[in-house]
Motif scaffolding. Structure first.
Motif, PDB file in Angstrom:
ATOM      1  N   TYR A   1       0.860  -1.192   0.000  1.00 29.92           N
ATOM      2  CA  TYR A   1       0.000   0.000   0.000  1.00 29.92           C
ATOM      3  C   TYR A   1       0.886   1.229   0.000  1.00 29.92           C
ATOM      4  O   TYR A   1       1.847   1.300   0.768  1.00 29.92           O
ATOM      5  CB  TYR A   1      -0.864   0.054   1.259  1.00 29.92           C
ATOM      6  CG  TYR A   1      -1.906  -1.033   1.380  1.00 29.92           C
ATOM      7  CD1 TYR A   1      -3.068  -0.997   0.607  1.00 29.92           C
ATOM      8  CD2 TYR A   1      -1.750  -2.074   2.292  1.00 29.92           C
ATOM      9  CE1 TYR A   1      -4.038  -1.980   0.738  1.00 29.92           C
ATOM     10  CE2 TYR A   1      -2.723  -3.058   2.432  1.00 29.92           C
ATOM     11  CZ  TYR A   1      -3.866  -3.005   1.653  1.00 29.92           C
ATOM     12  OH  TYR A   1      -4.814  -3.971   1.793  1.00 29.92           O
TER      13      TYR A   1
ATOM     14  N   ALA B   1       2.078  -5.057   3.056  1.00 26.30           N
ATOM     15  CA  ALA B   1       1.086  -5.820   3.821  1.00 26.30           C
ATOM     16  C   ALA B   1       1.228  -7.323   3.578  1.00 26.30           C
ATOM     17  O   ALA B   1       0.965  -8.121   4.471  1.00 26.30           O
ATOM     18  CB  ALA B   1      -0.315  -5.357   3.453  1.00 26.30           C
TER      19      ALA B   1
ATOM     20  N   GLY C   1      -3.097  -6.253  11.999  1.00 23.91           N
ATOM     21  CA  GLY C   1      -2.068  -5.669  11.143  1.00 23.91           C
ATOM     22  C   GLY C   1      -1.167  -6.702  10.473  1.00 23.91           C
ATOM     23  O   GLY C   1      -0.281  -6.356   9.701  1.00 23.91           O
ATOM     24  N   ALA C   2      -1.412  -7.979  10.743  1.00 25.89           N
ATOM     25  CA  ALA C   2      -0.552  -9.046  10.201  1.00 25.89           C
ATOM     26  C   ALA C   2      -0.716  -9.214   8.688  1.00 25.89           C
ATOM     27  O   ALA C   2       0.171  -9.745   8.020  1.00 25.89           O
ATOM     28  CB  ALA C   2      -0.854 -10.367  10.906  1.00 25.89           C
ATOM     29  N   GLY C   3      -1.876  -8.775   8.157  1.00 23.50           N
ATOM     30  CA  GLY C   3      -2.120  -8.898   6.719  1.00 23.50           C
ATOM     31  C   GLY C   3      -3.263  -9.842   6.368  1.00 23.50           C
ATOM     32  O   GLY C   3      -3.503 -10.126   5.194  1.00 23.50           O
ATOM     33  N   LYS C   4      -4.010 -10.274   7.366  1.00 21.21           N
ATOM     34  CA  LYS C   4      -5.085 -11.259   7.144  1.00 21.21           C
ATOM     35  C   LYS C   4      -6.145 -10.743   6.178  1.00 21.21           C
ATOM     36  O   LYS C   4      -6.519 -11.423   5.223  1.00 21.21           O
ATOM     37  CB  LYS C   4      -5.764 -11.632   8.484  1.00 21.21           C
ATOM     38  CG  LYS C   4      -4.806 -12.119   9.558  1.00 21.21           C
ATOM     39  CD  LYS C   4      -5.541 -12.506  10.825  1.00 21.21           C
ATOM     40  CE  LYS C   4      -6.228 -11.342  11.524  1.00 21.21           C
ATOM     41  NZ  LYS C   4      -5.308 -10.317  12.061  1.00 21.21           N
ATOM     42  N   SER C   5      -6.614  -9.536   6.469  1.00 23.07           N
ATOM     43  CA  SER C   5      -7.683  -8.968   5.653  1.00 23.07           C
ATOM     44  C   SER C   5      -7.199  -8.729   4.224  1.00 23.07           C
ATOM     45  O   SER C   5      -7.912  -9.016   3.250  1.00 23.07           O
ATOM     46  CB  SER C   5      -8.160  -7.665   6.296  1.00 23.07           C
ATOM     47  OG  SER C   5      -9.339  -7.258   5.709  1.00 23.07           O
ATOM     48  N   THR C   6      -5.996  -8.231   4.089  1.00 20.68           N
ATOM     49  CA  THR C   6      -5.424  -8.006   2.762  1.00 20.68           C
ATOM     50  C   THR C   6      -5.330  -9.329   1.996  1.00 20.68           C
ATOM     51  O   THR C   6      -5.705  -9.410   0.820  1.00 20.68           O
ATOM     52  CB  THR C   6      -4.029  -7.357   2.871  1.00 20.68           C
ATOM     53  OG1 THR C   6      -4.144  -6.147   3.634  1.00 20.68           O
ATOM     54  CG2 THR C   6      -3.453  -7.040   1.503  1.00 20.68           C
TER      55      THR C   6
HETATM   56  P1  ADP Z   1      -5.127  -7.639   9.537  1.00 31.38           P
HETATM   57  O1  ADP Z   1      -6.346  -8.002   8.774  1.00 31.38           O
HETATM   58  O2  ADP Z   1      -4.277  -8.817   9.898  1.00 31.38           O
HETATM   59  O3  ADP Z   1      -5.398  -6.761  10.740  1.00 31.38           O
HETATM   60  P2  ADP Z   1      -4.559  -5.890   7.287  1.00 31.38           P
HETATM   61  O4  ADP Z   1      -4.492  -6.742   6.087  1.00 31.38           O
HETATM   62  O5  ADP Z   1      -5.814  -5.125   7.553  1.00 31.38           O
HETATM   63  O6  ADP Z   1      -4.177  -6.778   8.572  1.00 31.38           O
HETATM   64  O7  ADP Z   1      -3.366  -4.837   7.262  1.00 31.38           O
HETATM   65  C1  ADP Z   1      -2.009  -5.215   6.987  1.00 31.38           C
HETATM   66  C2  ADP Z   1      -1.158  -3.951   6.940  1.00 31.38           C
HETATM   67  O8  ADP Z   1      -1.529  -3.158   5.821  1.00 31.38           O
HETATM   68  C3  ADP Z   1      -1.308  -3.047   8.163  1.00 31.38           C
HETATM   69  O9  ADP Z   1      -0.058  -2.450   8.436  1.00 31.38           O
HETATM   70  C4  ADP Z   1      -2.293  -2.018   7.705  1.00 31.38           C
HETATM   71  O10 ADP Z   1      -2.119  -0.808   8.406  1.00 31.38           O
HETATM   72  C5  ADP Z   1      -1.948  -1.872   6.231  1.00 31.38           C
HETATM   73  N1  ADP Z   1      -3.119  -1.490   5.403  1.00 31.38           N
HETATM   74  C6  ADP Z   1      -4.267  -2.178   5.279  1.00 31.38           C
HETATM   75  N2  ADP Z   1      -5.101  -1.570   4.407  1.00 31.38           N
HETATM   76  C7  ADP Z   1      -4.458  -0.447   4.006  1.00 31.38           C
HETATM   77  C8  ADP Z   1      -4.776   0.620   3.106  1.00 31.38           C
HETATM   78  N3  ADP Z   1      -5.946   0.634   2.445  1.00 31.38           N
HETATM   79  N4  ADP Z   1      -3.871   1.600   2.935  1.00 31.38           N
HETATM   80  C9  ADP Z   1      -2.687   1.581   3.586  1.00 31.38           C
HETATM   81  N5  ADP Z   1      -2.312   0.622   4.430  1.00 31.38           N
HETATM   82  C10 ADP Z   1      -3.183  -0.394   4.645  1.00 31.38           C
END
Ligand code: ADP
Ligand code: ADP
Length: 232
Positions: free
Chosen positions: A11, A20, A41-46
């Motif tokens: 990102y 991520a 913040g581990a990247g699960k959602s991404t």
């Molecule tokens: P989790 O689901 O494990 O909490 P995310 O996948 O939400 O983790 O986030 C992984 C990393 O990417 C984090 O550091 C988060 O801050 C960053 N991140 C997630 N979405 C965005 C975005 N749209 N823009 C910038 N950074 C992002």
């Protein structure tokens, strides 16, 4: 059923880069329930959003049901996405529309007639145990019922894959159990492949066949459940 090959996602916002996902690969077989766990913040959602290309990977390839999604044009991708349902922590229902309309929504451009849509919506309502709620509005439902509506909507087009992003995190333990049971039933009945992001270990123990543990953009462990919980 799902294959991610060497996926990275960076990102960039206001010149700040966040890596991520760092060269992640994972295979999820047809009919499997796979948990994705790890700290915030581990990247699960991404990771999970890369499966339906809600997030576009910076590099790497995504295959779902033997089709490479990362090579598709937007119209083809829209079609391919019908094969992938998704549910969320906060349900994401349309508040101004009845349960019926919420579930019918993804069937709009399916080519089905009004009668066929009605039949399909009632089939889905029965599947999730809400046959008497067609005319209710989301705000009049409990959290568990809202998630059931969201599940029905996600399944409207008969997808092969269901992605669940913290789908039980807003629910109390008893309701969580009932939603997990529903997901397991659907998995068995429809042979649906399910990916579940969760921070709740009991969710993983309850229904997952295997689990991917994420940390800082990496999958640090990827195994059948039995191996994860029986390690010394
Ligand atoms: P989790 O689901 O494990 O909490 P995310 O996948 O939400 O983790 O986030 C992984 C990393 O990417 C984090 O550091 C988060 O801050 C960053 N991140 C997630 N979405 C965005 C975005 N749209 N823009 C910038 N950074 C992002
Ligand atoms: P729109 O506002 O999009 O024109 P309608 O109110 O005409 O939508 O409803 C669309 C279709 O959905 C109609 O065929 C209607 O009969 C059906 N429908 C809407 N709500 C329900 C319900 N609670 N039970 C059964 N059918 C419903």
């Amino acid at each position: 059923m799902i294959s991610l090959k060497n996926i990275s996602k960076t990102y960039t916002s206001e010149n700040i880069k966040v890596e991520a996902l760092k060269n992640i690969s994972i295979e999820i077989e047809e009919g499997e329930i796979c948990g994705v766990i790890g700290f915030s913040g581990a990247g699960k959602s991404t990771l999970v959003r890369c499966i339906n290309l809600l997030e576009d990977p910076t590099s790497g390839k995504v295959f779902v049901d033997n089709q490479e999604l990362t090579s598709l044009k937007s119209k083809e991708l829209r079609n391919a996405r019908k094969n992938i349902g998704m549910i969320f922590q906060h349900f994401n229902l349309m508040k101004s529309k009845t349960v019926f309309k919420n579930i019918a929504y993804p069937l709009k451009d399916s080519g089905l007639s009004k009668d066929q849509i009605k039949t399909r919506v009632y089939e889905l309502l029965e599947l999730v145990g809400l046959s008497d709620k067609a005319s209710s509005y989301p705000n009049h439902l409990s959290g568990g019922q809202k998630q059931r509506v969201a599940i029905a909507r996600a399944l409207a087009n008969n997808p092969k894959v269901l992605l669940c992003d913290e789908a039980t995190s807003a629910l109390d333990p008893q309701t969580t159990q009932s939603i997990l049971k529903l997901l397991k039933d659907i998995n068995k009945k429809l042979g649906l492949t399910i990916v579940i992001i969760t921070h709740e270990m009991n969710v993983v123990k309850e229904i997952c066949d295997k689990v991917a543990v994420m940390d800082n953009g990496y999958i640090v462990e990827q195994n059948d459940l039995i191996h994860i919980f029986t390690r010394p």
